[in-house]
Write a protein that holds these residues in place. Structure first.
Motif: not given
Length: 573
Positions: A292-293, A322-330, A564-565
């Motif tokens: 995201s940016a 700007a960001s880069v992210g990893y998510t494991q969402r349950k 997120e942003e």
């Protein structure tokens, strides 16, 4: 004599009874969700989607009208029934698409999280299912969406009204008025939120407010979040104008507080894309990587001069992140968390992100910025744990500048049986540490917030803070006249340090509160909340303050484990 029998004596009493009471409880109107077998329906073509929404009055447990009369119809006219297109807009599947169990459950969760729907059931229709196609029945029970509110705190009184399902579209409209009897000052605000515009999951909001000090704020925001692990793109725009009069001493030791007026126009844009990594057991998507940016244009139309603001904090700037992210969402559907026997979607998983960018001041200077964020949530035999840690810093001359470390967490215990009631314990904390902060009064943190210590003066500031919270939530087993009582007790300790002070050796700020959620499934207005919060000593006069109906039992920091942003790590609040 029963109230129902008494109501039948006259037409007027019949009308009032049917307006306030349901013939059947809402829990009977929509059946509980059953586990859907992927083997039976997975991959079949969805042939038809049948949507049914249930009004507060005149329906039985099968959601069929029964002996409806004019006062039933009149009562339902006071409630905007949810329109089919508003429900359809939250469905992640459509006619002609293939049946996917995760999309069914995610659609249920998204509908359940709206303010205008109480319960939801999405099930395949067994009787019409064939080898290659299936019909889907979507049934929702409306919440009574017209909600009045009353607040009282010391010499301040407030009254508000909100409608969470305007015209049956799932839109929200709200108005709030507060008055200060001692100073004869008023606060007014009004807002409108258009949720899920044309089924795009874009929410647009406009709000205007004028506070006790005649400060003004008007903003427009439109955003599409990563609302589900299945979401591919997100973004938003925020346009904000505010005028504010504030006291700005040059440093913290000043006794003389010069008053300055600032006017700001803010333009904020962001966008992001999420890549799906895997399906859990080849059926469920949980892991994603998101990029995201963001660009922000923050303009001071009016600002203090150099004499009041020698560090030039009130300067226009551009922010690029700007960001880069990893998510494991349950999500885990739990009950008796903060609401009586209603399903609540609790997020858990893992999140990691890296953010970079820079801020460019209008006078030419620029400062790089970098941040790290990590979150982890899980269930165990000991209960539910949810934590998030963040660290971010600007850099000036290759050294850290205005750094922030923030650590939020929430824990709640397994449901306990106390014979007379079910019980849960909640423990949460917020720790914020600032380093290399400017000596300016402006570059400081407070503990004044709606869910912390709202009566505190905004000028009660420091460099670091720690807030510890405890909440005991009870669900009384026995009901009275179909009323279920969920009392709760809350307390919080807060510390705010100045410069080199040790955090835990500063003054301990405290609050204590009692409240109760009252729920009656037979009432159209079926939820009421009363609360009383006491603050023993409020800076700067050290007087005690109490507030009535200002605290809600769901005020706890929860990491939702979604992309997120890009943001600066929150220091001010």
């Amino acid at each position: 004599m029963k109230i129902e029998d008494f109501s039948k004596r006259r037409k007027a009493s019949k009308f009032l009874y049917r307006l306030i009471f349901r013939n059947t409880p809402d829990s009977a109107a929509v059946p509980e969700r059953r586990k859907i077998s992927a083997e039976d329906y997975q991959g079949k073509i969805i042939r038809n989607i049948y949507i049914t929404s249930v009004d507060p009055l005149g329906y039985n447990s099968d959601m069929q009208k029964k002996d409806t009369r004019w006062y039933d119809d009149f009562g339902n006219r006071l409630h905007w029934k949810t329109r089919n297109f508003a429900v359809r807009g939250y469905l992640l599947f459509k006619k002609g698409s293939r049946f996917d169990v995760q999309k069914i459950y995610e659609s249920e969760r998204l509908l359940r999280n709206t303010s205008f729907i109480n319960r939801v059931s999405i099930l395949p229709v067994d009787s019409t299912s064939t080898k290659d196609s299936v019909d889907i029945a979507v049934r929702v029970l409306d919440s009574w969406s017209l909600r009045p509110s009353v607040e009282f705190s010391g010499k301040k009184f407030g009254i508000g009204l909100s409608e969470g399902n305007f015209l049956g579209m799932g839109h929200e409209i709200s108005m709030l008025y507060r008055t200060d009897f001692s100073d004869k000052r008023n606060y007014t605000s009004a807002g409108y939120v258009a949720n899920n515009i044309y089924g795009s999951y874009i929410n647009a909001e406009i709000l205007g407010e004028k506070d006790f000090d005649n400060n003004e704020n008007v903003f427009f925001k439109a955003a599409r979040d990563f609302y589900s692990p299945l979401t591919r793109w997100a973004g938003g725009i925020n346009i904000d104008y505010f005028k504010r009069s504030i006291y700005i001493p040059v440093n913290l030791n000043d006794d003389d507080l010069p008053l300055a007026t600032i006017k700001v126009h803010n333009q904020d844009f962001w966008g992001g894309y999420q890549f799906q990594l895997s399906r859990e057991n080849k059926e469920k998507i949980t892991d994603n990587i998101g990029v995201s940016a963001r660009f922000q244009n923050y303009i001071y139309l009016e600002s203090p001069g150099e004499e009041i603001d020698p560090n030039n904090f009130f300067r226009s700037y551009n922010l690029f992140l700007a960001s880069v992210g990893y998510t494991q969402r349950k999500f885990y559907v739990d009950r008796f968390v903060v609401r009586y026997n209603l399903p609540e979607d609790i997020p858990y998983g893992t999140s990691l992100s890296v953010t970079g960018g820079y801020i460019r001041m209008r006078q030419g200077s620029s400062y790089p910025y970098a941040a790290l964020s990590a979150g982890y949530g899980f269930f165990s035999k000991a209960g539910y744990f949810n934590y998030k840690a963040e660290y971010g810093s600007f850099f000036r001359e290759k050294k850290n500048y205005r750094s922030t470390f923030r650590f939020d967490g929430t824990y709640y215990s397994p449901l306990e049986d106390w014979k007379f009631a079910k019980a849960r314990h909640f423990i949460s904390h917020t720790l914020v540490i600032g380093s290399q902060r400017s000596p300016s009064y402006v570059d400081r943190i407070n503990i004044t917030a709606q869910d912390e210590f709202p009566p505190y003066d905004e000028n009660y500031l420091g460099k670091n803070k720690l807030v510890l919270r405890y909440q005991l939530q009870l669900f009384v087993n026995k009901s009275w006249k179909n009323f279920h009582f969920n009392p709760y007790f809350i307390t919080a300790l807060g510390w705010l340090s100045q410069d080199e002070q040790q955090l835990l050796k500063t003054k301990t700020n405290t609050k204590f509160g009692l409240g109760v959620m009252i729920y009656n499934p037979y009432l159209a207005f079926n939820r009421f909340q009363l609360s009383f919060v006491f603050y023993p000593s409020v800076p700067f006069d050290n007087n005690s303050v109490f507030e009535l109906n200002s605290y809600k039992n769901y005020y706890m920091p929860f990491n939702n484990f979604r992309i997120e942003e890009p943001n600066i790590v929150n220091y001010r609040n």
